[in-house]
Design a protein around this motif. Structure first.
Motif, PDB file in Angstrom:
ATOM      1  N   GLU A   1       0.830  -1.208   0.000  1.00 55.30           N
ATOM      2  CA  GLU A   1       0.000   0.000   0.000  1.00 55.30           C
ATOM      3  C   GLU A   1       0.869   1.265   0.000  1.00 55.30           C
ATOM      4  O   GLU A   1       0.529   2.253  -0.652  1.00 55.30           O
ATOM      5  N   ALA A   2       1.982   1.224   0.717  1.00 57.43           N
ATOM      6  CA  ALA A   2       2.892   2.376   0.750  1.00 57.43           C
ATOM      7  C   ALA A   2       3.505   2.613  -0.630  1.00 57.43           C
ATOM      8  O   ALA A   2       3.598   3.760  -1.083  1.00 57.43           O
ATOM      9  N   ILE A   3       3.920   1.547  -1.297  1.00 61.78           N
ATOM     10  CA  ILE A   3       4.478   1.664  -2.656  1.00 61.78           C
ATOM     11  C   ILE A   3       3.431   2.259  -3.591  1.00 61.78           C
ATOM     12  O   ILE A   3       3.707   3.199  -4.339  1.00 61.78           O
ATOM     13  N   THR A   4       2.223   1.731  -3.525  1.00 61.97           N
ATOM     14  CA  THR A   4       1.119   2.218  -4.359  1.00 61.97           C
ATOM     15  C   THR A   4       0.843   3.691  -4.069  1.00 61.97           C
ATOM     16  O   THR A   4       0.632   4.490  -4.985  1.00 61.97           O
ATOM     17  N   PHE A   5       0.875   4.066  -2.803  1.00 64.58           N
ATOM     18  CA  PHE A   5       0.638   5.444  -2.389  1.00 64.58           C
ATOM     19  C   PHE A   5       1.653   6.403  -3.017  1.00 64.58           C
ATOM     20  O   PHE A   5       1.273   7.438  -3.566  1.00 64.58           O
ATOM     21  N   LEU A   6       2.932   6.045  -2.951  1.00 68.44           N
ATOM     22  CA  LEU A   6       3.964   6.900  -3.539  1.00 68.44           C
ATOM     23  C   LEU A   6       3.783   7.021  -5.049  1.00 68.44           C
ATOM     24  O   LEU A   6       3.889   8.107  -5.607  1.00 68.44           O
TER      25      LEU A   6
ATOM     26  N   VAL B   1      12.361  -6.200  -0.102  1.00 63.28           N
ATOM     27  CA  VAL B   1      13.185  -7.398  -0.342  1.00 63.28           C
ATOM     28  C   VAL B   1      13.265  -8.246   0.921  1.00 63.28           C
ATOM     29  O   VAL B   1      13.271  -9.475   0.870  1.00 63.28           O
ATOM     30  N   LEU B   2      13.313  -7.588   2.079  1.00 62.27           N
ATOM     31  CA  LEU B   2      13.471  -8.292   3.357  1.00 62.27           C
ATOM     32  C   LEU B   2      12.160  -8.819   3.920  1.00 62.27           C
ATOM     33  O   LEU B   2      12.151  -9.790   4.676  1.00 62.27           O
ATOM     34  N   GLU B   3      11.076  -8.170   3.589  1.00 63.30           N
ATOM     35  CA  GLU B   3       9.773  -8.503   4.164  1.00 63.30           C
ATOM     36  C   GLU B   3       8.778  -8.872   3.063  1.00 63.30           C
ATOM     37  O   GLU B   3       8.976  -8.562   1.907  1.00 63.30           O
ATOM     38  N   ASN B   4       7.695  -9.477   3.461  1.00 64.44           N
ATOM     39  CA  ASN B   4       6.571  -9.737   2.574  1.00 64.44           C
ATOM     40  C   ASN B   4       5.877  -8.398   2.298  1.00 64.44           C
ATOM     41  O   ASN B   4       5.754  -7.576   3.196  1.00 64.44           O
ATOM     42  N   VAL B   5       5.411  -8.181   1.084  1.00 71.78           N
ATOM     43  CA  VAL B   5       4.768  -6.904   0.750  1.00 71.78           C
ATOM     44  C   VAL B   5       3.481  -6.665   1.535  1.00 71.78           C
ATOM     45  O   VAL B   5       2.986  -5.548   1.576  1.00 71.78           O
ATOM     46  N   ASP B   6       2.950  -7.701   2.163  1.00 67.89           N
ATOM     47  CA  ASP B   6       1.748  -7.541   2.981  1.00 67.89           C
ATOM     48  C   ASP B   6       2.076  -7.207   4.437  1.00 67.89           C
ATOM     49  O   ASP B   6       1.171  -7.077   5.265  1.00 67.89           O
ATOM     50  N   THR B   7       3.346  -7.037   4.754  1.00 67.05           N
ATOM     51  CA  THR B   7       3.769  -6.671   6.103  1.00 67.05           C
ATOM     52  C   THR B   7       3.355  -5.232   6.398  1.00 67.05           C
ATOM     53  O   THR B   7       3.526  -4.344   5.565  1.00 67.05           O
ATOM     54  N   LYS B   8       2.806  -5.014   7.586  1.00 69.51           N
ATOM     55  CA  LYS B   8       2.404  -3.668   8.007  1.00 69.51           C
ATOM     56  C   LYS B   8       3.646  -2.820   8.286  1.00 69.51           C
ATOM     57  O   LYS B   8       4.657  -3.305   8.785  1.00 69.51           O
TER      58      LYS B   8
ATOM     59  N   LEU C   1      11.513   1.563   0.701  1.00 67.39           N
ATOM     60  CA  LEU C   1      10.514   0.543   0.364  1.00 67.39           C
ATOM     61  C   LEU C   1      11.109  -0.560  -0.495  1.00 67.39           C
ATOM     62  O   LEU C   1      10.734  -1.729  -0.348  1.00 67.39           O
ATOM     63  N   MET C   2      12.044  -0.213  -1.361  1.00 71.81           N
ATOM     64  CA  MET C   2      12.718  -1.251  -2.148  1.00 71.81           C
ATOM     65  C   MET C   2      13.508  -2.174  -1.221  1.00 71.81           C
ATOM     66  O   MET C   2      13.430  -3.401  -1.323  1.00 71.81           O
TER      67      MET C   2
END
Length: 141
Positions: free
Chosen positions: A31-36, A67-74, A62-63
């Motif tokens: 969501e943060a990536i989409t927001f930017l 890479v370190l976390e799942n994109v669904d991580t809060k 965010l990049m």
């Protein structure tokens, strides 16, 4: 002298973008990536639900986190991987253009967060805003 920068009366308030587009801790990395992307910005402050500033998140952050976390991580779970508020470069709206310009040059940063006396974000200034103010001043000489 024409073409020389001397914006004596301009303050941060005159060129900042306000209100600030910000991220919150309940958002996911995706969501943060989409927001930017949707807001066509390269970074934004991360705020708690009560408006307290936690960090500024950039595209690069965010990049790296993605890479370190799942994109669904809060984002709340990623705060420790982001720049600490004590390391953030901020300014108040009453400061001069010259002081703001100096911050950009000395720190080679993309954006400066404008904060109030409670250290809450009230605006943001990007390099593009600095260049726009410069052009406006040169054209009006």
């Amino acid at each position: 002298m024409k073409g020389k920068v001397s914006i004596h009366k301009t303050t941060v308030k005159d060129i900042m973008t306000s209100p600030v587009s910000s991220l919150n801790t309940v958002m996911t990395i995706k969501e943060a990536i989409t927001f930017l992307i949707e807001n066509k910005i390269s970074g934004a402050p991360l705020l708690r639900q009560d408006g307290e500033l936690l960090s500024i998140i950039s595209e690069m952050d965010l990049m790296r986190i993605g890479v370190l976390e799942n994109v669904d991580t809060k984002l709340a779970l990623c705060v420790e991987k982001l720049p600490k508020t004590t390391k953030l470069i901020t300014i108040t709206k009453d400061k001069s253009f010259a002081e703001l310009f100096k911050l950009f040059l000395e720190n080679q940063i993309r954006r400066v967060l404008v904060i109030d006396n409670r250290k809450r974000p009230i605006g943001i200034v990007a390099r593009r805003d600095i260049l726009k103010a410069y052009l406006t001043h040169v054209e009006n000489e």
